[in-house]
Design a protein around this motif. Structure first.
Motif, mmCIF file in Angstrom:
data_model
loop_
_atom_site.group_PDB
_atom_site.id
_atom_site.type_symbol
_atom_site.label_atom_id
_atom_site.label_comp_id
_atom_site.label_asym_id
_atom_site.label_seq_id
_atom_site.Cartn_x
_atom_site.Cartn_y
_atom_site.Cartn_z
ATOM 1 N N ALA A 90 -2.278 13.835 -107.194
ATOM 2 C CA ALA A 90 -3.195 12.810 -107.698
ATOM 3 C C ALA A 90 -2.507 11.450 -107.820
ATOM 4 O O ALA A 90 -1.270 11.366 -107.757
ATOM 5 N N THR A 91 -3.313 10.428 -108.038
ATOM 6 C CA THR A 91 -2.737 9.082 -108.156
ATOM 7 C C THR A 91 -1.854 8.976 -109.406
ATOM 8 O O THR A 91 -2.192 9.517 -110.465
ATOM 9 N N GLY A 92 -0.699 8.329 -109.248
ATOM 10 C CA GLY A 92 0.182 8.080 -110.394
ATOM 11 C C GLY A 92 1.198 9.166 -110.705
ATOM 12 O O GLY A 92 2.023 8.994 -111.601
ATOM 13 N N LYS B 227 4.358 10.237 -106.331
ATOM 14 C CA LYS B 227 4.572 10.575 -104.921
ATOM 15 C C LYS B 227 5.395 9.519 -104.172
ATOM 16 O O LYS B 227 6.339 9.856 -103.467
ATOM 17 N N ASP C 239 -2.588 5.666 -98.398
ATOM 18 C CA ASP C 239 -3.308 4.454 -98.834
ATOM 19 C C ASP C 239 -3.343 3.434 -97.703
ATOM 20 O O ASP C 239 -4.341 2.744 -97.499
ATOM 21 N N ARG D 212 -5.686 4.569 -95.036
ATOM 22 C CA ARG D 212 -7.063 4.311 -95.482
ATOM 23 C C ARG D 212 -7.392 2.822 -95.357
ATOM 24 O O ARG D 212 -8.490 2.453 -94.946
ATOM 25 N N SER E 162 -11.928 3.899 -104.398
ATOM 26 C CA SER E 162 -10.807 4.716 -104.854
ATOM 27 C C SER E 162 -11.231 6.176 -104.751
ATOM 28 O O SER E 162 -12.423 6.491 -104.850
ATOM 29 N N SER E 163 -10.251 7.052 -104.626
ATOM 30 C CA SER E 163 -10.582 8.468 -104.404
ATOM 31 C C SER E 163 -11.485 9.032 -105.507
ATOM 32 O O SER E 163 -12.372 9.835 -105.247
ATOM 33 N N PHE E 164 -11.239 8.546 -106.744
ATOM 34 C CA PHE E 164 -12.021 9.103 -107.867
ATOM 35 C C PHE E 164 -13.387 8.430 -108.031
ATOM 36 O O PHE E 164 -14.141 8.770 -108.918
ATOM 37 N N GLN F 42 -13.768 11.748 -98.722
ATOM 38 C CA GLN F 42 -12.758 10.741 -98.373
ATOM 39 C C GLN F 42 -11.534 11.403 -97.719
ATOM 40 O O GLN F 42 -10.994 10.903 -96.738
ATOM 41 N N ILE G 15 -2.597 10.764 -101.852
ATOM 42 C CA ILE G 15 -3.589 11.616 -102.490
ATOM 43 C C ILE G 15 -4.426 12.392 -101.473
ATOM 44 O O ILE G 15 -5.028 13.418 -101.774
ATOM 45 N N ARG H 150 3.922 1.760 -113.831
ATOM 46 C CA ARG H 150 3.619 1.210 -112.507
ATOM 47 C C ARG H 150 3.107 -0.228 -112.628
ATOM 48 O O ARG H 150 3.433 -1.080 -111.799
ATOM 49 N N ARG I 259 -1.306 -3.215 -109.702
ATOM 50 C CA ARG I 259 -2.307 -2.186 -110.009
ATOM 51 C C ARG I 259 -2.391 -2.065 -111.529
ATOM 52 O O ARG I 259 -1.482 -1.504 -112.141
ATOM 53 N N TYR J 110 -7.424 0.151 -115.212
ATOM 54 C CA TYR J 110 -8.348 0.682 -114.210
ATOM 55 C C TYR J 110 -8.185 2.198 -114.059
ATOM 56 O O TYR J 110 -9.162 2.949 -114.008
ATOM 57 N N TYR J 111 -6.937 2.662 -114.025
ATOM 58 C CA TYR J 111 -6.689 4.100 -113.844
ATOM 59 C C TYR J 111 -6.914 4.867 -115.155
ATOM 60 O O TYR J 111 -7.400 5.986 -115.146
#
Ligand SMILES: Nc1ncnc2c1ncn2[C@@H]1O[C@H](COP(=O)(O)OP(=O)(O)O)[C@@H](O)[C@H]1O
Ligand SMILES: O=C(O)[C@@H](COP(=O)(O)O)OP(=O)(O)O
Length: 293
Positions: A98-100, A103, A123, A126, A144-146, A169, A196, A229, A235, A239-240
């Motif tokens: 998942a994001t964050g 990775k 990313d 994409r 975004s993926s979510f 996606q 992701i 991050r 970023r 938002y996340y």
């Protein structure tokens, strides 16, 4: 100046403590200790008045120094990675999660240790696809993926709309991922792909491709990663954080897929340990394959 030669590859280049240090850290040796060993190797060569040495001699000397420092296990690993390099076995490493979760940080560290020059984020794949394919044609890749679920019309069937959007996606970005993989296979080059969209079961992996799913253990840990991050990137954490629940649901889905497909799941607590766990796993699996080949 000491010149290093490799008669087989007709290579000649000045001795670099930095290069040797890196190849020692590849065996899981702490960078400080690796630097000391590289310095000792250089000192011994200087004391012997050597102006021209072969890579083979440096390998043997480094191996001996590692043993002298009581690092038998690291010495064994060191020889393994050197042998793998000489055999020119191209490897591709895929890091999903998942994001964050860490990775791209892990990918960068692995690339450094393994001397892999190519690190590609899904990313970026994409982003390229977004420029080529209009939102009207493929809306899910433009979110975004979510949030992809908001762009698609789920067929019903009782599944989670969030996961359906994510899957859509992933399916589309996987086309780009497969193209990157194909290219790496064709060139016989090493590559690390992270993102992701690397969900087990979506891309076909060949021999010497190794996939891992990275996770965080708790909501609090994930929160902290987003704050961290945001310190060095644009970023924003908020938002996340607003979508934490969705992100964790996606993590759950990816882990489920990993279990179904026998992909190793690694919880990223300490970066050093995560990277070492991947290196160790890679070594075991490559050793088996080389043994078979
Ligand atoms: N094991 C770890 N412990 C603490 N922080 C970490 C760890 N791994 C990564 N981080 C930090 O977490 C943040 C998110 O990591 P990042 O690599 O950007 O995640 P991803 O690529 O999965 O979205 C970064 O600031 C990174 O430095
Ligand atoms: O779609 C998503 O969930 C993230 C994935 O990126 P990673 O953090 O996994 O690199 O991309 P974003 O929305 O931030 O552009």
């Amino acid at each position: 100046m000491i010149i290093v030669t490799d008669p087989e590859r007709k290579m000649r280049l000045p001795f670099s403590r930095g290069i040797l240090t890196r190849s020692i850290t590849l065996a899981g040796v702490d960078v400080g200790v690796a630097y000391i060993i590289a310095t000792e190797v250089q000192k011994e060569l200087n004391e012997k008045g050597r102006r021209l040495v072969t890579t083979e001699e440096i390998r043997e000397l480094t191996y001996r120094k590692l043993i002298e420092h009581g690092l038998e296990e690291a010495a064994r690993r060191y020889l393994f990675w050197r042998q793998l390099r000489r055999l020119k076995v191209p490897i591709t490493i895929l890091l999903g999660g998942a994001t964050g979760v860490g990775k791209s940080t892990i990918a960068t560290e692995l690339a450094f240790r393994l001397g892999i020059r190519s690190v590609i984020g899904t990313d970026t794949i994409r982003e390229v696809m977004r420029k080529i394919i209009a939102p009207e044609l493929l809306p899910d890749i433009h979110a975004s993926s979510f949030l992809a679920w908001r762009t698609i019309h789920a067929e019903g069937g009782g599944g989670s709309p969030l996961i359906e959007g994510f899957k859509s996606q992933v399916k589309h970005v996987s086309v780009g991922v497969s193209a990157v993989l194909e290219r790496a296979y064709k060139e016989g080059s090493n590559a690390i792909i992270e993102g992701i969209h690397l969900v087990p079961g979506y891309v076909e992996l060949r021999e010497n491709s190794f996939m891992y799913v990275i996770t965080v253990g708790s909501e609090r840990d994930l929160e902290a990663r987003f704050y961290e991050r945001a310190r060095y990137s644009k970023r924003s954490a908020d938002y996340y954080l607003e979508h934490l629940e969705e992100i964790l649901e996606i993590q759950e889905f990816i882990v489920e897929r990993a279990r179904e497909h026998g992909v190793r799941v690694i919880e990223n607590v300490e970066l050093e340990k995560t990277v070492n766990a991947i290196m160790e796993d890679l070594m075991e699996r490559l050793r088996e394959r080389i043994g078979r080949g």
